[in-house]
Design a protein around this motif. Structure first.
Motif, PDB file in Angstrom:
ATOM      1  N   VAL A 124      -9.637 -27.947 -57.864  1.00  0.00           N
ATOM      2  CA  VAL A 124     -11.044 -27.806 -57.480  1.00  0.00           C
ATOM      3  C   VAL A 124     -11.852 -27.256 -58.650  1.00  0.00           C
ATOM      4  CG1 VAL A 124     -12.654 -26.546 -55.987  1.00  0.00           C
ATOM      5  CG2 VAL A 124     -10.548 -27.513 -55.025  1.00  0.00           C
ATOM      6  N   TYR A 125     -11.321 -26.201 -59.273  1.00  0.00           N
ATOM      7  CA  TYR A 125     -12.051 -25.569 -60.373  1.00  0.00           C
ATOM      8  C   TYR A 125     -11.983 -26.409 -61.655  1.00  0.00           C
ATOM      9  CZ  TYR A 125     -12.404 -21.634 -57.231  1.00  0.00           C
ATOM     10  OH  TYR A 125     -12.707 -20.839 -56.153  1.00  0.00           O
ATOM     11  N   LEU A 126     -10.923 -27.181 -61.807  1.00  0.00           N
ATOM     12  CA  LEU A 126     -10.846 -28.102 -62.947  1.00  0.00           C
ATOM     13  C   LEU A 126     -11.959 -29.143 -62.846  1.00  0.00           C
ATOM     14  CD1 LEU A 126      -7.666 -29.775 -64.414  1.00  0.00           C
ATOM     15  CD2 LEU A 126      -9.682 -31.146 -63.928  1.00  0.00           C
ATOM     16  N   ILE A 127     -12.143 -29.717 -61.646  1.00  0.00           N
ATOM     17  CA  ILE A 127     -13.203 -30.711 -61.447  1.00  0.00           C
ATOM     18  C   ILE A 127     -14.573 -30.072 -61.636  1.00  0.00           C
ATOM     19  CG2 ILE A 127     -14.251 -32.310 -59.807  1.00  0.00           C
ATOM     20  CD1 ILE A 127     -11.510 -33.168 -60.916  1.00  0.00           C
ATOM     21  N   ARG A 128     -14.741 -28.865 -61.102  1.00  0.00           N
ATOM     22  CA  ARG A 128     -16.009 -28.153 -61.311  1.00  0.00           C
ATOM     23  C   ARG A 128     -16.314 -28.011 -62.798  1.00  0.00           C
ATOM     24  NH1 ARG A 128     -15.750 -21.857 -60.904  1.00  0.00           N
ATOM     25  NH2 ARG A 128     -14.583 -22.392 -62.800  1.00  0.00           N
ATOM     26  N   ASP A 144     -19.479 -20.893 -53.939  1.00  0.00           N
ATOM     27  CA  ASP A 144     -18.023 -20.903 -53.895  1.00  0.00           C
ATOM     28  C   ASP A 144     -17.549 -20.296 -52.576  1.00  0.00           C
ATOM     29  OD1 ASP A 144     -15.324 -20.719 -54.239  1.00  0.00           O
ATOM     30  OD2 ASP A 144     -15.410 -19.978 -56.285  1.00  0.00           O
ATOM     31  N   TYR A 145     -17.301 -21.171 -51.592  1.00  0.00           N
ATOM     32  CA  TYR A 145     -16.794 -20.716 -50.304  1.00  0.00           C
ATOM     33  C   TYR A 145     -15.270 -20.641 -50.287  1.00  0.00           C
ATOM     34  CZ  TYR A 145     -21.539 -21.653 -48.620  1.00  0.00           C
ATOM     35  OH  TYR A 145     -22.903 -21.649 -48.441  1.00  0.00           O
ATOM     36  N   ILE A 146     -14.641 -20.843 -51.434  1.00  0.00           N
ATOM     37  CA  ILE A 146     -13.201 -20.607 -51.537  1.00  0.00           C
ATOM     38  C   ILE A 146     -12.980 -19.128 -51.855  1.00  0.00           C
ATOM     39  CG2 ILE A 146     -11.075 -21.171 -52.778  1.00  0.00           C
ATOM     40  CD1 ILE A 146     -12.254 -23.953 -53.274  1.00  0.00           C
ATOM     41  N   ALA A 147     -13.711 -18.641 -52.851  1.00  0.00           N
ATOM     42  CA  ALA A 147     -13.634 -17.218 -53.197  1.00  0.00           C
ATOM     43  C   ALA A 147     -14.240 -16.347 -52.088  1.00  0.00           C
ATOM     44  CB  ALA A 147     -14.351 -16.963 -54.521  1.00  0.00           C
ATOM     45  N   TYR A 154     -14.332 -21.382 -43.072  1.00  0.00           N
ATOM     46  CA  TYR A 154     -14.618 -22.572 -43.886  1.00  0.00           C
ATOM     47  C   TYR A 154     -14.486 -22.263 -45.375  1.00  0.00           C
ATOM     48  CZ  TYR A 154     -17.334 -26.306 -46.098  1.00  0.00           C
ATOM     49  OH  TYR A 154     -17.749 -27.338 -46.900  1.00  0.00           O
ATOM     50  N   ARG A 155     -13.760 -23.136 -46.078  1.00  0.00           N
ATOM     51  CA  ARG A 155     -13.579 -22.989 -47.518  1.00  0.00           C
ATOM     52  C   ARG A 155     -13.896 -24.312 -48.215  1.00  0.00           C
ATOM     53  NH1 ARG A 155      -9.507 -19.445 -45.535  1.00  0.00           N
ATOM     54  NH2 ARG A 155      -9.359 -17.486 -46.713  1.00  0.00           N
ATOM     55  N   SER A 156     -14.651 -24.214 -49.270  1.00  0.00           N
ATOM     56  CA  SER A 156     -14.987 -25.382 -50.090  1.00  0.00           C
ATOM     57  C   SER A 156     -15.850 -24.878 -51.241  1.00  0.00           C
ATOM     58  CB  SER A 156     -15.755 -26.426 -49.263  1.00  0.00           C
ATOM     59  OG  SER A 156     -15.969 -27.604 -49.996  1.00  0.00           O
ATOM     60  N   LEU A 157     -15.961 -25.670 -52.281  1.00  0.00           N
ATOM     61  CA  LEU A 157     -16.868 -25.335 -53.376  1.00  0.00           C
ATOM     62  C   LEU A 157     -17.997 -26.352 -53.363  1.00  0.00           C
ATOM     63  CD1 LEU A 157     -16.221 -23.850 -56.752  1.00  0.00           C
ATOM     64  CD2 LEU A 157     -17.505 -25.987 -56.753  1.00  0.00           C
ATOM     65  N   ILE A 180     -16.300 -29.912 -53.199  1.00  0.00           N
ATOM     66  CA  ILE A 180     -14.956 -30.049 -53.758  1.00  0.00           C
ATOM     67  C   ILE A 180     -14.040 -29.124 -52.972  1.00  0.00           C
ATOM     68  CG2 ILE A 180     -13.611 -30.137 -55.890  1.00  0.00           C
ATOM     69  CD1 ILE A 180     -16.244 -29.863 -57.443  1.00  0.00           C
ATOM     70  N   ARG A 181     -12.977 -29.689 -52.421  1.00  0.00           N
ATOM     71  CA  ARG A 181     -12.065 -28.892 -51.595  1.00  0.00           C
ATOM     72  C   ARG A 181     -10.658 -29.468 -51.685  1.00  0.00           C
ATOM     73  NH1 ARG A 181     -14.656 -31.030 -45.945  1.00  0.00           N
ATOM     74  NH2 ARG A 181     -16.355 -29.725 -46.710  1.00  0.00           N
ATOM     75  N   THR A 182      -9.696 -28.710 -51.196  1.00  0.00           N
ATOM     76  CA  THR A 182      -8.324 -29.204 -51.171  1.00  0.00           C
ATOM     77  C   THR A 182      -8.102 -30.049 -49.915  1.00  0.00           C
ATOM     78  OG1 THR A 182      -7.421 -27.328 -49.956  1.00  0.00           O
ATOM     79  CG2 THR A 182      -7.537 -27.122 -52.366  1.00  0.00           C
ATOM     80  N   MET A 183      -6.972 -30.750 -49.893  1.00  0.00           N
ATOM     81  CA  MET A 183      -6.621 -31.563 -48.733  1.00  0.00           C
ATOM     82  C   MET A 183      -6.470 -30.686 -47.492  1.00  0.00           C
ATOM     83  SD  MET A 183      -3.892 -33.870 -50.838  1.00  0.00           S
ATOM     84  CE  MET A 183      -3.202 -34.729 -49.421  1.00  0.00           C
ATOM     85  N   ALA A 184      -5.893 -29.491 -47.674  1.00  0.00           N
ATOM     86  CA  ALA A 184      -5.717 -28.572 -46.544  1.00  0.00           C
ATOM     87  C   ALA A 184      -7.069 -28.105 -46.010  1.00  0.00           C
ATOM     88  CB  ALA A 184      -4.868 -27.378 -46.972  1.00  0.00           C
ATOM     89  N   MET A 185      -7.989 -27.765 -46.907  1.00  0.00           N
ATOM     90  CA  MET A 185      -9.328 -27.344 -46.502  1.00  0.00           C
ATOM     91  C   MET A 185     -10.078 -28.477 -45.805  1.00  0.00           C
ATOM     92  SD  MET A 185     -10.406 -25.308 -49.963  1.00  0.00           S
ATOM     93  CE  MET A 185      -9.341 -24.025 -50.640  1.00  0.00           C
TER      94      MET A 185
END
Length: 241
Positions: A124-128, A144-147, A154-157, A180-185
């Motif tokens: 996620v952060y690499l793409i950012r 940044d809703y992951i941090a 809810y988590r996502s960037l 931008i989020r992970t598959m799990a998110m």
């Protein structure tokens, strides 16, 4: 990451589509005549569609680069979404804004939306960072809703950017929202949307009584999924050493 604001010239709707005196740039009045509204809005939405397609192409270039280098690809899939005219009008009403085209296109930044789904949080952060490194991309806002997750888990960037689009012989800096989020998110967000906004909408009378319990359950589910995500992150880190 702190919010970064780029001060830019506003989009002038009349430069894209000519609005006669009969319209008076009034969105509600145009909406009353659906066919004419769609006809008036169409060229502007085409401009946003172009911005969305260009942003998607940038992400696909990143994906192709990793495939070419025989490296693990940091993007699993990409989804795109363009708001409808009715959705734009509804958002203006919800925000209490003037129902005008100019108001919409200078204050609603998610008309063009892209969701980039990655395997791992580090992706996620690499793409950012890859997006931030592109010198013709203007950053409006990053959340940044992951941090810092939302209260329901809810988590996502989220990134709102402006990308240059040459449309009607003029360069426009058009806003695009990237999630931008992970598959799990993404799994959690998809199921949360289905449970809260579809299933329960069929039983509105009991929604208030159940809402608190649902929020607690959603938060617990989010924590479980995030815990599993962290386990996969650890396993992947060991494998990639």
């Amino acid at each position: 990451m702190d919010k970064e604001i780029v001060i830019e010239e506003s989009t002038t709707v009349n430069e894209i589509v000519s609005l006669g005196n009969s319209y008076e740039n009034n969105m509600a009045r145009i909406a009353a005549i659906e066919d004419e509204f769609s006809h008036t809005l169409d060229p502007i939405l085409r401009m946003y569609n172009a911005a969305m397609n260009l942003t998607e192409a940038r992400l696909n270039i990143i994906k192709d680069e990793f495939e070419f280098r025989n490296l693990r690809v940091p993007i699993h899939h990409i989804d795109t979404r363009l708001k409808s005219s009715k959705s734009i009008l509804g958002k203006l009403e919800k925000k209490g804004m003037r129902l005008s085209l100019t108001e919409a296109f200078n204050n609603i930044y998610d008309i063009a939306g892209i969701r980039c789904v990655c395997p791992y949080i580090k992706d996620v952060y690499l793409i950012r960072d890859r997006i931030l490194a592109q010198d013709d991309v203007h950053i409006i806002e990053i959340k940044d809703y992951i941090a810092s997750p939302k209260p329901n888990g809810y988590r996502s960037l989220h990134m709102i950017i402006r990308v240059p689009v040459y449309f009607m012989n003029k360069k426009q800096l058009v806003p695009v929202e990237i999630q931008i989020r992970t598959m799990a998110m993404d799994l959690w967000a998809s199921l949360e949307h289905d449970i809260k906004y579809k299933t329960l909408s069929n039983n509105v009378d009991s929604l208030d009584a159940l809402e608190l319990d649902i929020e607690d359950e959603l938060l617990q589910a989010a924590e479980l999924i995030y815990s599993a995500q962290q386990k996969f992150e650890i396993m992947n880190s060991i494998i990639e050493k």
